[in-house]
Design a protein around this motif. Structure first.
Motif, short mmCIF file in Angstrom:
data_model
loop_
_atom_site.label_atom_id
_atom_site.label_comp_id
_atom_site.label_asym_id
_atom_site.label_seq_id
_atom_site.Cartn_x
_atom_site.Cartn_y
_atom_site.Cartn_z
N GLY A 1 0.80 -1.19 -0.04
CA GLY A 1 0.07 0.13 0.07
C GLY A 1 0.82 1.20 0.03
N VAL A 2 0.61 2.04 -0.75
CA VAL A 2 1.17 3.51 -0.71
C VAL A 2 0.25 4.55 -0.42
CG1 VAL A 2 2.36 5.17 -2.36
CG2 VAL A 2 2.63 2.88 -2.85
N ILE A 3 0.88 5.32 0.88
CA ILE A 3 -0.15 6.34 1.47
C ILE A 3 0.44 7.46 1.10
CG2 ILE A 3 -1.40 7.00 3.23
CD1 ILE A 3 -1.38 4.28 4.35
N SER A 4 0.12 8.70 0.42
CA SER A 4 0.61 9.73 0.28
C SER A 4 0.22 10.92 1.33
CB SER A 4 0.39 10.28 -1.15
OG SER A 4 0.99 11.29 -1.30
N ASN A 5 1.13 11.66 1.67
CA ASN A 5 0.95 12.76 2.87
C ASN A 5 -0.06 13.62 2.21
OD1 ASN A 5 1.50 14.05 5.06
ND2 ASN A 5 3.09 15.47 4.12
N MET A 6 -0.16 14.08 1.05
CA MET A 6 -0.94 15.14 0.52
C MET A 6 -1.45 15.03 -0.65
SD MET A 6 -0.67 19.07 1.86
CE MET A 6 -1.17 20.22 0.77
N ALA A 7 -2.54 14.83 -1.23
CA ALA A 7 -2.86 14.86 -2.68
C ALA A 7 -2.85 15.78 -3.42
CB ALA A 7 -4.49 14.40 -2.98
N GLY A 8 -2.29 15.88 -4.58
CA GLY A 8 -2.31 17.13 -5.51
C GLY A 8 -0.86 17.74 -5.36
N VAL A 9 0.08 17.27 -4.73
CA VAL A 9 1.16 18.13 -4.55
C VAL A 9 2.36 17.21 -5.42
CG1 VAL A 9 3.19 18.70 -3.02
CG2 VAL A 9 1.00 18.66 -2.22
N GLN A 10 2.85 17.89 -6.30
CA GLN A 10 3.74 17.34 -7.51
C GLN A 10 4.88 16.55 -6.96
OE1 GLN A 10 2.46 17.04 -10.59
NE2 GLN A 10 4.01 15.51 -10.85
N VAL A 11 5.44 17.12 -5.71
CA VAL A 11 6.78 16.46 -5.32
C VAL A 11 6.21 14.99 -4.80
CG1 VAL A 11 8.21 16.58 -3.16
CG2 VAL A 11 7.78 18.53 -4.83
N LEU A 12 5.18 14.97 -4.05
CA LEU A 12 4.72 13.73 -3.37
C LEU A 12 4.18 12.74 -4.45
CD1 LEU A 12 2.96 15.14 -0.45
CD2 LEU A 12 5.23 14.39 -0.59
N THR A 13 3.66 13.31 -5.40
CA THR A 13 3.01 12.68 -6.61
C THR A 13 4.20 11.77 -7.37
OG1 THR A 13 1.18 14.00 -7.07
CG2 THR A 13 1.70 12.62 -8.96
N ASP A 14 5.29 12.36 -7.50
CA ASP A 14 6.47 12.01 -8.26
C ASP A 14 7.20 11.02 -7.18
OD1 ASP A 14 5.94 13.60 -10.34
OD2 ASP A 14 7.69 15.09 -9.82
N ARG A 15 7.08 11.42 -6.11
CA ARG A 15 7.91 10.26 -5.29
C ARG A 15 6.98 8.95 -5.07
NH1 ARG A 15 8.88 14.06 -0.18
NH2 ARG A 15 10.51 15.38 -1.28
N ASP A 16 5.65 9.07 -4.89
CA ASP A 16 4.73 7.89 -5.01
C ASP A 16 5.19 7.25 -6.35
OD1 ASP A 16 3.73 8.75 -2.77
OD2 ASP A 16 1.87 9.64 -3.77
N GLN A 17 5.09 7.74 -7.50
CA GLN A 17 5.15 7.38 -8.88
C GLN A 17 6.58 6.59 -9.05
OE1 GLN A 17 2.43 7.30 -11.23
NE2 GLN A 17 3.61 5.52 -11.62
N GLY A 18 7.57 7.18 -8.68
CA GLY A 18 8.88 6.69 -8.53
C GLY A 18 8.91 5.38 -7.73
N PHE A 19 8.45 5.21 -6.56
CA PHE A 19 8.27 3.96 -5.70
C PHE A 19 7.35 2.82 -6.43
CE2 PHE A 19 6.08 1.36 -2.46
CZ PHE A 19 7.14 1.17 -2.06
N ILE A 20 6.10 3.24 -7.15
CA ILE A 20 5.28 2.26 -7.69
C ILE A 20 6.10 1.72 -8.87
CG2 ILE A 20 3.13 2.18 -9.14
CD1 ILE A 20 2.09 4.22 -6.97
N ASP A 21 6.50 2.71 -9.94
CA ASP A 21 7.42 2.00 -11.15
C ASP A 21 8.45 1.25 -10.61
OD1 ASP A 21 5.76 3.62 -12.44
OD2 ASP A 21 6.95 5.26 -13.02
N ARG A 22 9.28 1.33 -9.63
CA ARG A 22 10.16 0.53 -9.23
C ARG A 22 9.73 -0.71 -8.58
NH1 ARG A 22 16.05 1.32 -8.63
NH2 ARG A 22 15.53 2.73 -10.14
N MET A 23 8.86 -0.51 -7.76
CA MET A 23 8.20 -1.93 -7.13
C MET A 23 7.45 -3.00 -8.34
SD MET A 23 8.66 -1.95 -3.92
CE MET A 23 7.86 -3.13 -3.44
N LYS A 24 7.00 -2.17 -9.39
CA LYS A 24 6.79 -3.01 -10.51
C LYS A 24 7.88 -3.84 -11.18
CE LYS A 24 2.62 -0.38 -11.88
NZ LYS A 24 1.98 0.45 -12.56
N GLU A 25 9.11 -3.09 -11.17
CA GLU A 25 10.30 -3.85 -11.67
C GLU A 25 10.67 -4.82 -11.11
OE1 GLU A 25 13.48 -0.75 -12.13
OE2 GLU A 25 12.00 0.54 -13.15
#
Length: 182
Positions: A158-182
Protein backbone atom coordinates in the motif's frame (compact mmCIF):
# COMPACT_ATOMS: atom_id res chain seq x y z
CA UNK A 1 30.87 28.74 1.90
CA UNK A 2 34.24 29.29 0.28
CA UNK A 3 32.64 29.89 -3.13
CA UNK A 4 31.21 33.21 -1.91
CA UNK A 5 34.77 34.41 -1.27
CA UNK A 6 35.89 33.69 -4.85
CA UNK A 7 36.78 36.58 -7.18
CA UNK A 8 34.11 35.30 -9.59
CA UNK A 9 31.63 36.89 -7.17
CA UNK A 10 32.12 40.25 -8.91
CA UNK A 11 30.68 38.87 -12.15
CA UNK A 12 27.65 37.44 -10.36
CA UNK A 13 27.00 40.71 -8.56
CA UNK A 14 26.89 42.63 -11.83
CA UNK A 15 24.03 40.38 -13.01
CA UNK A 16 21.97 41.13 -9.89
CA UNK A 17 19.19 43.70 -10.25
CA UNK A 18 19.89 47.31 -9.23
CA UNK A 19 23.26 46.71 -7.57
CA UNK A 20 23.71 49.82 -5.44
CA UNK A 21 26.21 48.24 -3.05
CA UNK A 22 23.50 47.68 -0.45
CA UNK A 23 22.74 44.16 0.84
CA UNK A 24 20.05 42.43 -1.22
CA UNK A 25 16.69 42.00 0.50
CA UNK A 26 15.79 38.34 -0.04
CA UNK A 27 12.46 36.95 1.18
CA UNK A 28 12.43 33.21 1.89
CA UNK A 29 8.98 31.61 1.99
CA UNK A 30 8.76 27.97 3.05
CA UNK A 31 5.93 25.42 2.86
CA UNK A 32 5.35 24.98 6.59
CA UNK A 33 6.69 26.37 9.85
CA UNK A 34 5.65 23.18 11.71
CA UNK A 35 8.21 21.11 9.79
CA UNK A 36 11.72 20.39 11.07
CA UNK A 37 12.94 20.11 7.48
CA UNK A 38 11.70 23.57 6.53
CA UNK A 39 13.02 25.03 9.79
CA UNK A 40 16.49 23.87 8.72
CA UNK A 41 16.02 25.65 5.38
CA UNK A 42 15.27 28.86 7.30
CA UNK A 43 18.30 28.32 9.54
CA UNK A 44 20.48 27.96 6.44
CA UNK A 45 19.11 31.18 4.95
CA UNK A 46 19.46 33.20 8.16
CA UNK A 47 22.94 31.82 8.83
CA UNK A 48 24.07 32.85 5.34
CA UNK A 49 22.70 36.35 5.96
CA UNK A 50 24.43 36.54 9.36
CA UNK A 51 27.75 35.47 7.79
CA UNK A 52 27.35 37.84 4.80
CA UNK A 53 25.63 41.00 6.10
CA UNK A 54 27.21 43.07 3.33
CA UNK A 55 25.61 40.87 0.65
CA UNK A 56 22.15 39.90 1.83
CA UNK A 57 19.39 40.64 4.31
CA UNK A 58 16.96 37.73 4.69
CA UNK A 59 13.37 37.71 5.88
CA UNK A 60 11.66 34.37 6.46
CA UNK A 61 8.04 33.34 6.50
CA UNK A 62 5.66 30.47 5.92
CA UNK A 63 2.22 29.14 6.78
CA UNK A 64 1.82 26.86 9.84
CA UNK A 65 1.52 23.70 7.74
CA UNK A 66 1.59 22.46 4.16
CA UNK A 67 -2.20 22.30 3.84
CA UNK A 68 -2.42 26.10 4.29
CA UNK A 69 -2.02 26.82 0.57
CA UNK A 70 -4.28 29.91 0.57
CA UNK A 71 -2.30 31.36 3.47
CA UNK A 72 0.98 30.76 1.61
CA UNK A 73 -0.43 32.67 -1.38
CA UNK A 74 -1.51 35.51 0.91
CA UNK A 75 1.96 35.67 2.52
CA UNK A 76 3.55 35.69 -0.95
CA UNK A 77 1.33 38.61 -2.02
CA UNK A 78 2.34 40.53 1.14
CA UNK A 79 6.02 39.86 0.39
CA UNK A 80 5.62 41.13 -3.18
CA UNK A 81 4.02 44.35 -1.90
CA UNK A 82 7.25 44.99 0.09
CA UNK A 83 9.22 44.75 -3.19
CA UNK A 84 12.21 42.69 -2.03
CA UNK A 85 15.20 42.24 -4.35
CA UNK A 86 14.41 38.52 -4.75
CA UNK A 87 12.04 35.84 -3.49
CA UNK A 88 12.91 32.23 -2.71
CA UNK A 89 9.76 30.11 -2.38
CA UNK A 90 9.04 26.47 -1.63
CA UNK A 91 5.54 26.50 -3.08
CA UNK A 92 3.26 23.77 -1.78
CA UNK A 93 1.03 24.09 -4.82
CA UNK A 94 2.26 23.95 -8.41
CA UNK A 95 -0.63 26.21 -9.46
CA UNK A 96 -1.95 28.38 -6.61
CA UNK A 97 1.14 30.62 -6.39
CA UNK A 98 1.58 31.08 -10.17
CA UNK A 99 -0.36 34.38 -10.50
CA UNK A 100 1.57 35.97 -7.62
CA UNK A 101 4.92 34.63 -8.88
CA UNK A 102 4.22 36.02 -12.36
CA UNK A 103 3.21 39.35 -10.76
CA UNK A 104 6.51 39.47 -8.85
CA UNK A 105 8.53 38.77 -11.98
CA UNK A 106 6.56 41.42 -13.92
CA UNK A 107 7.59 43.88 -11.17
CA UNK A 108 11.24 42.97 -11.66
CA UNK A 109 11.55 40.69 -8.62
CA UNK A 110 13.36 37.45 -9.52
CA UNK A 111 11.75 34.34 -8.06
CA UNK A 112 13.69 31.18 -7.22
CA UNK A 113 11.62 28.07 -6.51
CA UNK A 114 12.76 25.34 -4.13
CA UNK A 115 11.61 21.72 -3.90
CA UNK A 116 8.44 21.97 -5.99
CA UNK A 117 8.15 23.00 -9.63
CA UNK A 118 5.46 25.58 -10.31
CA UNK A 119 3.57 25.74 -13.58
CA UNK A 120 5.17 28.86 -15.03
CA UNK A 121 8.37 29.45 -16.96
CA UNK A 122 8.84 32.86 -15.30
CA UNK A 123 10.98 31.63 -12.39
CA UNK A 124 14.71 32.33 -12.41
CA UNK A 125 15.62 28.78 -11.36
CA UNK A 126 14.40 25.69 -9.50
CA UNK A 127 16.45 23.97 -6.80
CA UNK A 128 15.03 20.47 -6.27
CA UNK A 129 15.72 16.79 -5.95
CA UNK A 130 14.76 14.10 -8.45
CA UNK A 131 11.63 12.84 -6.67
CA UNK A 132 11.01 9.97 -9.10
CA UNK A 133 14.49 8.70 -8.21
CA UNK A 134 13.80 9.28 -4.51
CA UNK A 135 10.68 7.13 -4.68
CA UNK A 136 12.62 4.43 -6.55
CA UNK A 137 15.31 4.52 -3.85
CA UNK A 138 12.63 3.98 -1.19
CA UNK A 139 11.40 0.92 -3.15
CA UNK A 140 14.96 -0.42 -3.40
CA UNK A 141 15.39 -0.01 0.36
CA UNK A 142 12.12 -1.82 1.08
CA UNK A 143 13.14 -4.74 -1.18
CA UNK A 144 16.61 -4.93 0.45
CA UNK A 145 15.03 -5.09 3.92
CA UNK A 146 12.50 -7.75 2.85
CA UNK A 147 15.30 -9.85 1.32
CA UNK A 148 17.44 -9.43 4.47
CA UNK A 149 14.52 -10.77 6.53
CA UNK A 150 14.09 -13.71 4.12
CA UNK A 151 10.63 -12.52 3.01
CA UNK A 152 9.23 -13.67 -0.31
CA UNK A 153 8.95 -10.80 -2.82
CA UNK A 154 5.28 -11.14 -3.65
CA UNK A 155 2.04 -9.61 -2.45
CA UNK A 156 0.58 -6.12 -2.33
CA UNK A 157 2.17 -2.94 -1.02
CA UNK A 158 0.00 0.00 0.00
CA UNK A 159 1.19 3.52 -0.83
CA UNK A 160 -0.23 6.29 1.33
CA UNK A 161 0.65 9.83 0.27
CA UNK A 162 0.96 12.66 2.75
CA UNK A 163 -1.14 15.08 0.68
CA UNK A 164 -3.04 14.84 -2.60
CA UNK A 165 -2.20 17.09 -5.53
CA UNK A 166 1.38 18.00 -4.53
CA UNK A 167 3.68 17.25 -7.47
CA UNK A 168 6.70 16.43 -5.30
CA UNK A 169 4.71 13.73 -3.50
CA UNK A 170 3.05 12.50 -6.69
CA UNK A 171 6.49 12.03 -8.25
CA UNK A 172 7.84 10.21 -5.19
CA UNK A 173 4.82 7.90 -5.16
CA UNK A 174 5.18 7.23 -8.89
CA UNK A 175 8.90 6.54 -8.58
CA UNK A 176 8.17 4.05 -5.80
CA UNK A 177 5.33 2.33 -7.68
CA UNK A 178 7.29 2.09 -10.95
CA UNK A 179 10.33 0.58 -9.21
CA UNK A 180 8.20 -1.89 -7.24
CA UNK A 181 6.70 -3.10 -10.54
CA UNK A 182 10.26 -3.75 -11.80
Amino acid sequence: GEASQAPADDGAASEAPADNGEPKDVAVLIKATDSDFWQYVLIGATNYAAENPDKVKVTTDGPPNESDIDQQVSILEQIISREPDAIVIASTSSDATVPAIEDAVAKGIPVITVDNKVNTDKVATLLATDNLKGGATAADTLVEKLKAEGKELKGKVGVISNMAGVQVLTDRDQGFIDRMKE
